[in-house]
Design an enzyme around this catalytic site. Structure first.
Site, PDB file in Angstrom:
ATOM      1  N   SER A 143     -11.398   1.163  -3.736  1.00 13.21           N
ATOM      2  CA  SER A 143     -11.881   2.392  -4.363  1.00 13.21           C
ATOM      3  C   SER A 143     -12.808   2.056  -5.533  1.00 13.21           C
ATOM      4  O   SER A 143     -13.860   1.445  -5.323  1.00 13.21           O
ATOM      5  CB  SER A 143     -10.679   3.235  -4.793  1.00 13.21           C
ATOM      6  OG  SER A 143     -11.070   4.527  -5.185  1.00 13.21           O
ATOM      7  N   ASP A 357     -27.507   7.716 -22.640  1.00 10.70           N
ATOM      8  CA  ASP A 357     -28.113   6.370 -22.661  1.00 10.70           C
ATOM      9  C   ASP A 357     -27.299   5.378 -21.833  1.00 10.70           C
ATOM     10  O   ASP A 357     -27.112   4.228 -22.228  1.00 10.70           O
ATOM     11  CB  ASP A 357     -28.265   5.870 -24.095  1.00 10.70           C
ATOM     12  CG  ASP A 357     -26.936   5.774 -24.844  1.00 10.70           C
ATOM     13  OD1 ASP A 357     -25.931   6.310 -24.336  1.00 10.70           O
ATOM     14  OD2 ASP A 357     -26.908   5.150 -25.927  1.00 10.70           O
ATOM     15  N   HIS A 410      -7.554   7.089   2.338  1.00 12.35           N
ATOM     16  CA  HIS A 410      -8.157   6.273   1.291  1.00 12.35           C
ATOM     17  C   HIS A 410      -7.308   5.059   0.921  1.00 12.35           C
ATOM     18  O   HIS A 410      -7.830   4.053   0.435  1.00 12.35           O
ATOM     19  CB  HIS A 410      -8.373   7.149   0.051  1.00 12.35           C
ATOM     20  CG  HIS A 410      -9.111   6.492  -1.051  1.00 12.35           C
ATOM     21  ND1 HIS A 410     -10.470   6.247  -1.014  1.00 12.35           N
ATOM     22  CD2 HIS A 410      -8.682   6.012  -2.255  1.00 12.35           C
ATOM     23  CE1 HIS A 410     -10.839   5.660  -2.137  1.00 12.35           C
ATOM     24  NE2 HIS A 410      -9.788   5.499  -2.904  1.00 12.35           N
TER      25      HIS A 410
END
Length: 432
Positions: A143, A357, A410
């Site tokens: 993951s 940023d 998953h």
């Protein structure tokens, strides 16, 4: 170093010191913890290393006992390092108890910006020579660990012998909005499949949500269970047995008392244990930051995008007749209101959500020229990581071989264990 034994394996506790900011190697240092594991019969052998990067963000490496899940297959040929990524597990912790020592919310947010995949990979490259003598190692990324592995391929492929990714190929240039815009339809499919399996849960879920809308409910440990927080139990539906877990949780919701029906203590405790971020606060604080690149803020993407899918609104659902939809791997500003483990971190999280940023995480040109053997399991309808995004990235990484399967959810590398890892090793080595 301390070594000890479990059935079939020898474990050694290892600790490392790394810079908080790798751009300032002489500055503040933090500690990393890793658990070395080797098969008992090969404890003295010269073996290549495999480092495991857990999913998350914010989770320490899984605590196995013996040769559980994929570990038994890995120790057949590797010396394994289960690394607690910075800020997690037994590495220098980052949570509501420790972060106030950094100062106010602005200072906390600046500190937390050092806990993304870029810093995790620099950590790996700092400790790798200490373990391997400079030799490259194999990375297994589950993951979010796969996101880290993809960054590794972008920035330090010389440190990699092989990369194995399970359910963790990220979108290379997608904004967090794109991630969640693809996620809500997947969540809806998973919920509908759950209700097909357990139709009685349609009534149960609506009844619980209606009760929560009418009665302020504070769980043990001061967690406030709102209808929206209740919906986030849908995160269970991304695991192989998650639908069954959710069903058994819902069936135990109410108890009859002298004053009528109330939410049972057992239900409340189970819900608190499932929803609380106390054990992994970085998952909430940094969850959208793992997608951030460049000047565009994440700005609570999951919350904003949710408005595009009004069928997930609990109040609207309760005013109509439709089944209540659960949500999944989404973090919202209200999580920081309802969860006492997150409340002190709310202002820092808001600042992170507005940050403009962020450094890029992936280098498409370098990935297109990749020379490291890579194999990735892509789950056909993964609730947590979009399948199409994963396949687009797979095509962008030169030489990457995919195994696309609907046999697992998953958590396939855990539930499928040796079979999943064996398949991916074979793909990476050109044996399949």
């Amino acid at each position: 170093m301390t070594s000890y034994r479990q059935p079939g394996i020898v474990l050694t506790d290892r600790r490392f010191t790394v810079p908080l900011d790798h751009a300032d190697p002489a500055g503040e240092q933090i500690e990393l913890y890793g658990r070395e594991i080797v098969a008992s019969e090969r404890a003295g052998a010269e073996l290549p290393w495999l480092v495991y990067l857990e999913g998350g963000p914010g989770f320490g490496a899984r605590r196995f006992h013996g040769k559980q899940a994929w570990l038994g297959r890995a120790v057949q040929e590797y010396r394994v390092l289960l690394l607690d990524q910075r800020g997690t597990g037994r590495s220098t912790p980052q949570n509501r108890q420790t972060l106030p020592q950094r100062g106010g919310p602005q200072a906390q947010s600046e500190h937390l910006a050092h806990f993304r995949a870029d810093s995790i990979v620099r950590d790996c490259e700092t400790i790798r020579p200490q373990l391997t003598g400079g030799a490259p190692w194999t990375v297994l990324g589950q993951s979010f660990g796969g996101f880290c592995a993809t960054h590794y391929l972008s920035t330090a492929p010389e440190g990699l012998r092989t990369v194995i990714i399970t359910g963790g190929l990220p979108a290379l240039d997608g904004h967090a909005d794109d991630v969640y815009r693809a996620a809500y339809p997947r969540m809806q499919r998973k919920v509908e499949a759950h209700y097909d399996r357990y139709p009685q849960d349609v009534r149960r879920a609506r009844r619980i949500a209606a009760h929560l809308a009418e009665h302020k409910t504070v769980l043990p440990g001061d967690y406030t269970l709102t209808p929206e927080a209740f919906q986030s139990l849908g995160i269970l539906l991304g695991g192989g047995d998650g639908s069954h877990q959710l069903h058994y949780l819902l069936e135990n919701a109410f108890v009859r008392t002298g004053g009528g029906h109330e939410l049972s203590d057992a239900f409340q405790e189970s819900v608190r244990a499932t929803l609380s971020y106390a054990a992994h606060p970085l998952y909430a604080v940094l969850h959208e930051a793992i997608y951030a690149q460049g000047a565009e803020p994440t700005a609570w993407a999951a919350e904003r995008v949710r408005a595009e899918f009004p069928q997930f609104d609990a109040a609207t659902t309760l005013n109509g007749a439709e089944p209540l939809l659960f949500t999944g791997e989404t973090v919202h500003p209200w999580h920081f209101d309802v969860d006492p483990a997150l409340r002190p971190l709310q202002e820092a999280a808001d600042i992170l959500a507005s940050r403009t940023d962020w450094t890029p995480l992936y280098d498409p040109a370098r990935l297109a020229a990749n020379g490291v053997p890579v194999a990735a399991a892509v789950y056909h309808d993964d609730m947590y990581v979009d399948t199409q995004h994963s396949l687009d990235t797979a095509r962008a990484i030169r030489g990457l071989r995919t195994w696309i399967t609907d046999e697992y959810e998953h958590d396939g590398v855990r539930t499928g264990g040796p079979r999943v890892l064996d398949r991916l090793f074979s793909l990476a080595r050109g044996e399949a």
